[in-house]
Write a protein that holds these residues in place. Sequence first.
Motif, short mmCIF file in Angstrom:
data_model
loop_
_atom_site.label_atom_id
_atom_site.label_comp_id
_atom_site.label_asym_id
_atom_site.label_seq_id
_atom_site.Cartn_x
_atom_site.Cartn_y
_atom_site.Cartn_z
N UNK A 64 -2.54 1.69 3.05
CA UNK A 64 -4.00 1.64 2.76
C UNK A 64 -4.51 2.30 1.40
N UNK A 65 -3.81 3.64 1.27
CA UNK A 65 -4.26 4.34 0.09
C UNK A 65 -3.80 3.54 -1.15
N UNK A 66 -2.81 2.94 -1.11
CA UNK A 66 -2.11 2.30 -2.22
C UNK A 66 -2.68 1.05 -2.88
N UNK A 67 -3.48 0.47 -2.03
CA UNK A 67 -4.09 -0.77 -2.10
C UNK A 67 -5.38 -0.41 -3.12
N UNK A 68 -6.02 0.56 -3.06
CA UNK A 68 -7.03 0.88 -3.86
C UNK A 68 -6.97 1.89 -4.85
N UNK A 69 -5.81 2.59 -5.27
CA UNK A 69 -5.60 3.39 -6.39
C UNK A 69 -4.45 3.15 -7.28
N UNK A 70 -4.68 3.64 -8.33
CA UNK A 70 -3.69 3.52 -9.44
C UNK A 70 -2.35 3.90 -9.38
N UNK A 71 -2.28 5.21 -8.36
CA UNK A 71 -1.21 5.77 -8.39
C UNK A 71 -0.35 6.45 -9.64
N UNK A 72 -1.49 6.82 -10.59
CA UNK A 72 -0.85 7.07 -11.90
C UNK A 72 -1.04 8.60 -12.21
N UNK A 73 -1.65 9.28 -11.09
CA UNK A 73 -1.60 10.84 -11.38
C UNK A 73 -0.57 11.60 -11.38
N UNK A 74 -0.53 12.91 -11.51
CA UNK A 74 0.76 13.81 -11.50
C UNK A 74 0.88 14.32 -10.05
N UNK A 75 -0.06 14.39 -9.37
CA UNK A 75 0.13 15.25 -8.10
C UNK A 75 0.02 14.16 -6.97
N UNK A 76 0.26 14.50 -5.60
CA UNK A 76 0.06 14.08 -4.45
C UNK A 76 -1.21 14.30 -3.52
N UNK A 77 -1.56 13.58 -2.88
CA UNK A 77 -2.66 13.92 -1.65
C UNK A 77 -2.00 14.02 -0.39
N UNK A 78 -1.77 15.08 0.31
CA UNK A 78 -1.29 15.41 1.54
C UNK A 78 -2.23 15.55 2.62
N UNK A 79 -2.43 14.87 3.66
CA UNK A 79 -3.39 14.84 4.77
C UNK A 79 -2.41 15.44 5.96
#
Length: 337
Positions: free
Chosen positions: A79-94
């Motif tokens: 779900x997250x990958x569909x709307x994000x560029x995934x170009x950052x340096x860090x990860x989001x952890x839920x």
Amino acid sequence: MKKLFQIALCFIAISLFSQAKEAIRFRGNITRFDDVTYKGFKVLDQREDKSIGVIPFGENKEMKEVVFPTTPDNDFKVWFDKGNSLSGKNELVLILKRLKLSTGETDGKKTQGKMDFSTQLFQKEGDKYKFLYKKDTVFSFQDKEVSELMVKNIPTIFSVFIKKAYTLEPIQNAVTFNDISDYETYTKSNYEAFKSEQLKDGIYLDFTSFFNQIPVLGGYTLEKNDKGEVTKAIKIENGKKEKIAAYKMFAYVENGKAYKKTMSGFIELNKNENGFYIIANRGHIFPAQYSSTYGMFGLIGAVAGTIDQAAKQKKMKKEDKEEIYIDPLTGEYDFQD
């Protein structure tokens, strides 16, 4: 008799095995904010009870088990990958602490429903984690098809929660993976306000400075009106007057006693083994036209129109007060109900 008992057990087993399921549909995207990007999204499922709930659906009130389509980690990642560029340096952890659905009484054509929701978000930098945001609350619903409504809004609520965290700067003290397993206990054990017997006098502009016991520097004097209510803090230095308006304060401490700023003025802030709290109710904290649920969580639009309908019928009288704790991780009011 033994044979009949065995047959009955067999039917029960078949019934449990063939329980109809209602999968959560992760539709739409988690809209990202400009200049805020992450290279990935991960979910740590810490729920003690993995069951979301078995609740009635449709006109026939068929009991169905609400489930994730696959696993929380995989479903959120896709779900997250569909709307994000995934170009950052860090990860989001839920970190998923609780997600429980239940239904209650029916009033006319509408049935009450509740969603018990508890989750935290961290920013992962290398092998370290920085806290972003959390929410522990129970959302109340009331609708003719309340089960369908709650399941439909699960992704919406998570989306609002994640987007809320996008707007916040992470807490700068990075911690290890072991520390985030019980981050609230870790935080309390490191906050000076929990360790010290005596609070430092002074003005505190935010919750982190209060819990860290770092008041605003300078000899500010509290100015009060005829009713003894603090209106501002003033200091005169080198012939120049500086002031801090009351609405800019998170709290102040005078003679070792703390007072928390609310929309109804300052209320005495107490402390016990569970944390810091005020004796009040929602009416003292928020104006009548303002919903504390929406305000705490940032819910707007269609979701706000469907949530908390039952809660609106339970307005507290002025004399009805309770202990309302201040969340040490967010500085928000902790309404457990």
